[in-house]
Design a protein around this motif. Structure first.
Motif, short mmCIF file in Angstrom:
data_model
loop_
_atom_site.label_atom_id
_atom_site.label_comp_id
_atom_site.label_asym_id
_atom_site.label_seq_id
_atom_site.Cartn_x
_atom_site.Cartn_y
_atom_site.Cartn_z
N GLU A 306 13.76 -3.30 -18.04
CA GLU A 306 13.07 -4.41 -17.38
C GLU A 306 12.24 -5.18 -18.40
OE1 GLU A 306 10.69 -2.65 -14.37
OE2 GLU A 306 12.40 -1.95 -13.17
N PRO A 307 11.93 -6.46 -18.11
CA PRO A 307 11.06 -7.22 -19.03
C PRO A 307 9.67 -6.62 -19.07
CG PRO A 307 12.18 -8.68 -17.47
CD PRO A 307 12.39 -7.28 -16.97
N VAL A 308 9.04 -6.71 -20.23
CA VAL A 308 7.68 -6.20 -20.37
C VAL A 308 6.71 -7.13 -19.65
CG1 VAL A 308 7.12 -7.45 -22.51
CG2 VAL A 308 6.09 -5.23 -22.06
N SER A 309 5.62 -6.58 -19.12
CA SER A 309 4.57 -7.39 -18.51
C SER A 309 3.22 -6.89 -18.99
CB SER A 309 4.63 -7.32 -16.97
OG SER A 309 3.92 -6.21 -16.48
N THR A 310 2.24 -7.78 -18.95
CA THR A 310 0.90 -7.37 -19.39
C THR A 310 0.31 -6.30 -18.50
OG1 THR A 310 -0.13 -9.16 -18.13
CG2 THR A 310 0.41 -9.62 -20.42
N PHE A 311 0.80 -6.20 -17.26
CA PHE A 311 0.20 -5.26 -16.30
C PHE A 311 0.55 -3.81 -16.66
CE2 PHE A 311 1.17 -9.31 -14.11
CZ PHE A 311 -0.12 -9.80 -14.16
N GLY A 312 1.74 -3.60 -17.19
CA GLY A 312 2.06 -2.29 -17.73
C GLY A 312 1.25 -2.02 -18.98
N GLY A 313 1.06 -3.08 -19.78
CA GLY A 313 0.27 -2.95 -21.00
C GLY A 313 -1.17 -2.54 -20.72
N HIS A 314 -1.75 -3.05 -19.63
CA HIS A 314 -3.12 -2.67 -19.29
C HIS A 314 -3.20 -1.18 -18.98
CE1 HIS A 314 -4.10 -6.79 -19.48
NE2 HIS A 314 -3.68 -7.15 -18.30
N ALA A 315 -2.16 -0.63 -18.36
CA ALA A 315 -2.14 0.81 -18.06
C ALA A 315 -2.02 1.61 -19.36
CB ALA A 315 -0.98 1.14 -17.12
N PHE A 316 -1.19 1.14 -20.28
CA PHE A 316 -1.07 1.79 -21.59
C PHE A 316 -2.43 1.82 -22.29
CE2 PHE A 316 -0.77 1.11 -26.19
CZ PHE A 316 -0.03 2.21 -26.59
N ASP A 317 -3.11 0.69 -22.29
CA ASP A 317 -4.42 0.62 -22.94
C ASP A 317 -5.40 1.60 -22.30
OD1 ASP A 317 -3.36 -1.38 -24.51
OD2 ASP A 317 -4.38 -3.02 -23.46
N GLY A 318 -5.41 1.63 -20.97
CA GLY A 318 -6.32 2.53 -20.26
C GLY A 318 -6.05 3.99 -20.58
N LEU A 319 -4.78 4.36 -20.63
CA LEU A 319 -4.42 5.74 -20.93
C LEU A 319 -4.79 6.10 -22.36
CD1 LEU A 319 -3.07 8.37 -19.97
CD2 LEU A 319 -0.89 7.44 -20.80
N MET A 320 -4.56 5.19 -23.29
CA MET A 320 -4.89 5.47 -24.70
C MET A 320 -6.40 5.60 -24.89
SD MET A 320 -2.03 5.87 -26.21
CE MET A 320 -1.30 6.41 -24.64
N ILE A 321 -7.17 4.77 -24.19
CA ILE A 321 -8.63 4.88 -24.25
C ILE A 321 -9.07 6.24 -23.71
CG2 ILE A 321 -10.78 4.01 -23.24
CD1 ILE A 321 -9.47 1.18 -23.41
N LEU A 322 -8.47 6.65 -22.60
CA LEU A 322 -8.82 7.93 -21.99
C LEU A 322 -8.43 9.10 -22.90
CD1 LEU A 322 -9.73 9.75 -19.69
CD2 LEU A 322 -7.47 9.43 -18.63
N VAL A 323 -7.23 9.07 -23.43
CA VAL A 323 -6.76 10.15 -24.29
C VAL A 323 -7.64 10.25 -25.54
CG1 VAL A 323 -4.87 10.90 -25.80
CG2 VAL A 323 -4.39 10.16 -23.46
N GLY A 324 -8.00 9.11 -26.11
CA GLY A 324 -8.89 9.12 -27.26
C GLY A 324 -10.22 9.76 -26.95
N ALA A 325 -10.76 9.46 -25.75
CA ALA A 325 -12.04 10.03 -25.33
C ALA A 325 -11.93 11.55 -25.16
CB ALA A 325 -12.50 9.38 -24.03
N MET A 326 -10.81 12.01 -24.57
CA MET A 326 -10.62 13.44 -24.37
C MET A 326 -10.40 14.17 -25.70
SD MET A 326 -8.54 13.81 -20.73
CE MET A 326 -7.08 12.92 -21.28
N GLU A 327 -9.70 13.53 -26.61
CA GLU A 327 -9.48 14.16 -27.93
C GLU A 327 -10.80 14.34 -28.67
OE1 GLU A 327 -6.63 11.53 -29.69
OE2 GLU A 327 -4.92 12.75 -29.03
#
Length: 382
Positions: A306-327
């Protein structure tokens, strides 16, 4: 050794193995998500759902976070704020999550905020309105650019084009109303005058009467449409049908290929502020976001077709921020909250995140790109 004794030993070993695997499963770190996977907000929630699933799978395949696997618990609110609140309560009371990434819209997010604030569990929202993080709420963060930033980016572009007299046609949804209010609050700062305004409801299927009123207003040099969902596509088609010969601006609330598909050829020439993700392949090699945005876009398109959308990107950013905090801090919700707030220099699809106690988003206006739709595709307008 008797057959009975052999069976007993085998059974004991099996029970031990089950206990070990059960114990390992119990050690998984639960992360929650409430998304609008179906319903009118599916264009927001569906790519976020796919993104979280594929990246949690990737993280777990690489050994998890600090040796612990993530268990993703996702609920679909269908765009209903009441359901979102119910699911938020379930995540806290039954699922015992340590953090939450979700809330596809401003409406569903704001319905869940009190739940996570009271439970003291960090909540990274994917909603757009500035009200999510202003005033600052201790346990609430967000990854998309705000509606105020969208207004400011549009007004900056208008000034560069010597267009200072505008009209607004806004959706009455939570995001549309909030962005309208933000534009009205900052327009004078940019020397932009709002000459006329109209609104439309989420179920409206023809905005011709409102646009006719705006077209009749003397002096209008451009039109801005705060809103998301199908409404902006209808506005765009009606706008072209009326032969409205001024520039039309949309918000980052339509930053997906679905908007272009719904609006058709009428979308050509429309400008909107959006994340660099949509033009990852067009970014300069020196752009700090190019590598991250390109990698995400390639992965999403390869796996989902499927085409990429910014809305999936926002979820990626949120998860990476969370994972970084947990690490950095481990898995206690209060410590995770503190570490999210300390996020600095994290390059995401929406920009480079630098959060603080007074800024629970961490993006500035430079994180926005001004895009123009040309020949049914995204292009940099600047």
């Amino acid at each position: 050794m008797t057959l009975h004794k052999s069976l007993a030993i085998a059974a004991g070993l099996l029970m031990g193995a089950t206990s070990l695997f059960g114990g390992a499963q119990a050690q998984d770190i639960k992360v929650g998500a409430v998304l609008s996977v179906t319903g009118p907000g599916a264009f927001l929630g569906d790519p976020a759902d796919k993104t979280l699933r594929m990246y949690v799978d990737e993280i777990n395949a690489k050994g998890g976070v600090k040796g612990r696997k993530l268990q993703l618990v996702i609920y679909d609110d269908g765009g209903d704020a009441g359901k979102a609140r119910t699911f938020a309560t379930r995540l806290v009371e039954e699922d015992k999550i340590v953090a939450m990434v979700g809330g596809s819209s401003t409406g569903t997010t704001m319905a869940m905020v009190p739940i996570f604030e009271e439970a003291q569990i960090p909540f990274i929202s994917l909603g757009g309105a500035v009200v999510i993080i202003e005033p600052v709420k201790k346990f609430v963060f967000k990854t998309p650019h705000t509606d105020r930033m969208a207004c400011e980016k549009i007004f900056t572009d208008l000034k560069q084009r010597n267009l200072t007299r505008i009209a607004l046609i806004s959706g009455t949804d939570g995001f549309g109303k909030s962005m309208r209010d933000q534009c009205a609050a900052v327009n004078a700062k940019y020397g932009v005058e709002i000459l006329a305004e109209e609104t439309y409801g989420p179920r409206d299927t023809d905005m011709t009467p409102q646009l006719t009123n705006l077209k009749a207003k003397a002096g209008v040099q451009a039109v801005i449409n705060p809103g998301f969902g199908q409404g902006p596509a209808i506005v765009t088609r009606n706008f072209r049908q009326l032969g409205f010969a001024v520039p039309l601006y949309q918000s980052h609330g339509v930053a997906s290929k679905q908007y272009i598909d719904l609006a058709g050829d009428a979308a050509n020439g429309v400008r909107l502020p959006a994340a660099a993700l949509l033009v990852a392949d067009k970014l300069a090699a020196s752009d700090p976001q190019k590598a991250v945005a390109s990698a995400y876009a390639t992965k999403f398109q390869t796996i989902t077709k499927e085409p990429v959308s910014t809305f999936g990107g926002h979820a990626f950013d949120g998860l990476m921020i969370l994972v970084g905090a947990m690490e950095r801090g481990g898995f206690d919700p209060k410590v995770i909250r503190d570490e999210i707030e300390k996020t600095k220099g994290l390059i995401g699809t929406a920009g480079v995140f630098n959060m603080s106690a007074s800024d629970h988003m961490g993006l500035d206006l430079s994180a926005f790109k001004m895009l123009e739709i040309r020949n049914g595709d995204w292009a940099l307008a600047e």
